[in-house]
Every structure is written in structure tokens, then in C-alpha cells.
Design a protein around this motif. Sequence first.
Motif, mmCIF file in Angstrom:
data_model
loop_
_atom_site.group_PDB
_atom_site.id
_atom_site.type_symbol
_atom_site.label_atom_id
_atom_site.label_comp_id
_atom_site.label_asym_id
_atom_site.label_seq_id
_atom_site.Cartn_x
_atom_site.Cartn_y
_atom_site.Cartn_z
ATOM 1 N N HIS A 7 0.829 -1.212 0.000
ATOM 2 C CA HIS A 7 0.000 0.000 0.000
ATOM 3 C C HIS A 7 0.859 1.256 0.000
ATOM 4 C CE1 HIS A 7 0.476 -0.837 4.395
ATOM 5 N NE2 HIS A 7 0.595 0.472 4.504
ATOM 6 N N GLU A 54 -3.946 3.744 1.771
ATOM 7 C CA GLU A 54 -4.457 3.893 3.130
ATOM 8 C C GLU A 54 -4.488 5.366 3.473
ATOM 9 O OE1 GLU A 54 -2.848 -0.388 4.767
ATOM 10 O OE2 GLU A 54 -2.274 1.437 5.826
ATOM 11 N N HIS A 79 3.959 7.056 3.811
ATOM 12 C CA HIS A 79 4.893 5.948 3.637
ATOM 13 C C HIS A 79 4.457 5.009 2.521
ATOM 14 C CE1 HIS A 79 2.071 4.143 6.674
ATOM 15 N NE2 HIS A 79 2.260 3.042 5.982
ATOM 16 N N CYS A 81 4.532 0.796 1.605
ATOM 17 C CA CYS A 81 4.656 -0.505 2.276
ATOM 18 C C CYS A 81 4.961 -1.583 1.257
ATOM 19 C CB CYS A 81 3.376 -0.849 3.023
ATOM 20 S SG CYS A 81 3.462 -2.481 3.800
ATOM 21 N N GLU A 130 7.589 1.018 5.112
ATOM 22 C CA GLU A 130 7.040 -0.020 5.983
ATOM 23 C C GLU A 130 7.279 -1.362 5.296
ATOM 24 O OE1 GLU A 130 2.760 0.163 6.427
ATOM 25 O OE2 GLU A 130 2.788 -1.111 8.192
HETATM 26 CO CO CO Z 1 1.145 1.259 6.300
#
Ligand code: CO
Length: 134
Positions: A7, A54, A79, A81, A130
Motif C-alpha cells: 500500500h 491507506e 509511507h 509498504c 514499511e
Molecule cells: Co502502512
Amino acid sequence: MIGRLNHVAIAVPDLELATATYRDTLGASVSEPLALPGHGVTVVFVELPNTRIELLQPLGKDSPVARFLEKNPAGGMHHLCYEVDDIRAAAAGLKAKGARILGDGEPRIGAHGRPVLFLHPKDFCGTLIELEQA
Ligand code: CO
């Protein structure tokens, strides 16, 4: 070592407005808001055919996302991921290459019920990374 993009997380000052933007303007499928007090965020998942977005809104006064929004009041990318097969092996390999893992370096359970770690943005092109065990 890294696998799929799991994500992209975007910090937002107004989760309801951001959700409406993705749902109504961009025509995406969005989830109900999910409060994650352990991570200091409320999150909405935007499902796309090849990944998800997200939307993160701070939850509580010690939220790391609150500090991000102080510097970026309109919101912004927070961020990326990436998936890994074995998070402990990934962490050990990254540490051996000099990368910094945030916090105590131990994986925590993330928003999808899987172990996650965060890597220092200064080691990765200015982007918070992440890692999530797939
Ligand atoms: Co995340």
C-alpha cells in the motif's frame, strides 16, 4: 528482497473529506474507518486493482501522523509498504547493510494483522518505508 507494493499511505487532516474524494471524485472502493489506537491512527482502505491506498488520520495526541501533518497541513504521502516473505530475516539483512529500523527494531502487528517494521526515511531516498510480512 522486497516483493509487492502492499500500500501507499497518505496522511490526511480530514478523513471524511479524503474518503469522499477517493470514493466520489476518483470512483474508488473505500472501506469504513478503522480506529487503530496502538498505531495512533484511524485508517480507511482504498482498494485498487493492483494495490491499495491507506488514508491515515491522527488518533490521539501522540500520533506520529499528527507531527507529520504539522509539517504538511494539507496532508501528503506518508509511507510506502513493501511485502517481504520473512520480516525477521529482512530486518537482520537490512541492519547488516547499515539501514536503521525505527523504534525498538521488533516487528509489531500492523493494520492488516501481520508483522510490520518501519525503516528510517533518511536511508531510503527520503521516504518512510514499511515492511509487511506477506
Ligand atoms: Co502502512
